[in-house]
Design an enzyme around this catalytic site. Structure first.
Site, PDB file in Angstrom:
ATOM      1  N   THR A 198      47.642 -48.123 -45.622  1.00  0.00           N
ATOM      2  CA  THR A 198      46.947 -48.401 -44.370  1.00  0.00           C
ATOM      3  C   THR A 198      45.440 -48.439 -44.569  1.00  0.00           C
ATOM      4  O   THR A 198      44.724 -49.133 -43.846  1.00  0.00           O
ATOM      5  CB  THR A 198      47.325 -47.347 -43.315  1.00  0.00           C
ATOM      6  OG1 THR A 198      48.749 -47.242 -43.248  1.00  0.00           O
ATOM      7  CG2 THR A 198      46.790 -47.710 -41.947  1.00  0.00           C
ATOM      8  N   TYR A 233      55.066 -41.351 -53.723  1.00  0.00           N
ATOM      9  CA  TYR A 233      55.145 -42.342 -52.643  1.00  0.00           C
ATOM     10  C   TYR A 233      56.034 -43.491 -53.086  1.00  0.00           C
ATOM     11  O   TYR A 233      55.685 -44.228 -54.009  1.00  0.00           O
ATOM     12  CB  TYR A 233      53.726 -42.812 -52.329  1.00  0.00           C
ATOM     13  CG  TYR A 233      53.546 -43.824 -51.226  1.00  0.00           C
ATOM     14  CD1 TYR A 233      54.531 -44.113 -50.295  1.00  0.00           C
ATOM     15  CD2 TYR A 233      52.321 -44.487 -51.105  1.00  0.00           C
ATOM     16  CE1 TYR A 233      54.324 -45.030 -49.288  1.00  0.00           C
ATOM     17  CE2 TYR A 233      52.100 -45.409 -50.104  1.00  0.00           C
ATOM     18  CZ  TYR A 233      53.102 -45.680 -49.197  1.00  0.00           C
ATOM     19  OH  TYR A 233      52.886 -46.602 -48.197  1.00  0.00           O
ATOM     20  N   LYS A 248      56.719 -39.093 -50.025  1.00  0.00           N
ATOM     21  CA  LYS A 248      56.656 -39.974 -48.858  1.00  0.00           C
ATOM     22  C   LYS A 248      57.747 -41.023 -49.002  1.00  0.00           C
ATOM     23  O   LYS A 248      57.703 -41.871 -49.891  1.00  0.00           O
ATOM     24  CB  LYS A 248      55.285 -40.627 -48.736  1.00  0.00           C
ATOM     25  CG  LYS A 248      55.156 -41.560 -47.527  1.00  0.00           C
ATOM     26  CD  LYS A 248      53.776 -42.193 -47.446  1.00  0.00           C
ATOM     27  CE  LYS A 248      53.704 -43.186 -46.292  1.00  0.00           C
ATOM     28  NZ  LYS A 248      52.380 -43.876 -46.240  1.00  0.00           N
ATOM     29  N   VAL A 297      54.031 -39.231 -42.397  1.00  0.00           N
ATOM     30  CA  VAL A 297      52.731 -39.839 -42.674  1.00  0.00           C
ATOM     31  C   VAL A 297      52.688 -41.075 -41.789  1.00  0.00           C
ATOM     32  O   VAL A 297      53.365 -42.067 -42.050  1.00  0.00           O
ATOM     33  CB  VAL A 297      52.562 -40.201 -44.156  1.00  0.00           C
ATOM     34  CG1 VAL A 297      51.188 -40.810 -44.397  1.00  0.00           C
ATOM     35  CG2 VAL A 297      52.755 -38.972 -45.034  1.00  0.00           C
TER      36      VAL A 297
END
Length: 302
Positions: free
Chosen positions: A55, A144, A172, A214
């Site tokens: 992001t 992640y 994540k 998240v």
């Protein structure tokens, strides 16, 4: 024998916001605005922040810009708020260097994405993350997995082999399935704290052992995201489901095209001049922007 499962720790809290990176009118990183936004997100319910992730447009930020952004956010929120730095790379040496530098700069953790484009085998992924963990043993790591962007997926058995690295504490999960959470818990046990990487899957992932999220949507509805998580964890599933169903239109709108294009537009519509994404991403097209504006208006209290 009790069927109750052991719950995982929450090393970074329950609600983390994957922060956008604000740009000014000339396209430079707006560090002052980043600091103000970071403080606002914490005030609106975020336990911690992730900078320079997906992001945050890490692929189009230089390492110097990422370092400056981490410093600005770290100073803005103070020592009591966990700040994680995105330090992933498809080059192990680069990821090692970035993770060491993040630790030295005061990050509370690092979000380390699986290597992208070069598609390493599972043995390569294990070696990659082990090298990073050993290079900064004092820094907690969040692995992640987002195969839709990277082109490779880290298998639970690979993660399990890394559990001897004491600083690999969280994961994540952004593969788009709740099955990933279950498979990770069965392979790694409760030691690994799993965070949803998908706003729309927070509630189902909590039900199978995730500890939090998240989030992208928390830029706009942080208090509601927090209320949903807390309601579920306090034994009020109907209340949590109510929040989830009310927020589904926003979740869909924020991922109607490539993240972070919609969330940056949503922030602009909400009075935060974070600028457009850097090329090759583009501003949200007018029709989608109008639909997003309607979605935001419907969420506002009447």
């Amino acid at each position: 024998m009790s069927p109750a499962a052991e719950l995982s720790p929450t090393p970074f809290g329950r609600l983390l916001t994957a922060m956008v990176t604000p740009f000014d009118a000339e396209g430079a990183v707006d560090l002052a605005l980043a600091g103000r936004l970071a403080r606002h997100l914490v005030d609106e319910g975020s336990d911690g922040l992730v900078v320079c992730g997906t992001t945050g447009e890490s692929p189009t930020l230089s390492w110097d810009e990422q370092s400056q952004l981490l410093e600005a956010v770290r100073q803005a929120v103070g020592p009591g708020v966990p700040v994680l730095a995105g330090t992933g790379s498809n080059c192990t040496q680069e990821a090692v260097k970035a993770t060491r530098e993040a630790a030295a700069a005061g990050a509370d953790g690092a979000l380390v994405v699986t290597p992208y484009y070069n598609k390493p085998p599972q043995e390569g992924l294990e070696a990659h993350f082990r090298a990073i963990a050993e290079a900064a043993p004092e820094l907690p790591l969040m692995l992640y997995n987002i195969p839709g962007r990277t082109g490779c997926s880290m298998e639970p058995a690979t993660v399990a082999r890394l559990m001897d690295c004491s600083n690999i504490v969280s994961f994540k999960a952004a593969s788009g399935t709740t099955e990933e959470v279950t498979a990770l818990r069965l392979a790694c046990g409760a030691k690994l704290a799993i965070y949803s990487g998908d706003d729309g899957l927070v509630l189902p992932m909590l039900s199978v052992g995730a500890v939090g999220v998240v989030s992208v949507a928390s830029h706009l509805v942080g208090r509601r995201m927090r209320a949903m998580v807390e309601a579920y964890l306090s034994g009020q599933p109907a209340v949590a489901l109510g929040h989830h169903e009310q927020l589904i239109p926003l979740f869909k709108a924020l991922f109607a095209t490539t993240n972070p294009i919609p969330v940056k537009a949503a922030l602009e519509l909400s009075g935060w001049p974070v600028g457009s994404p850097r090329s090759p991403l583009l501003p949200l097209d007018p029709a989608m922007r109008a639909a997003l504006s309607d979605t935001l208006a419907a969420l506002r209290p009447t």
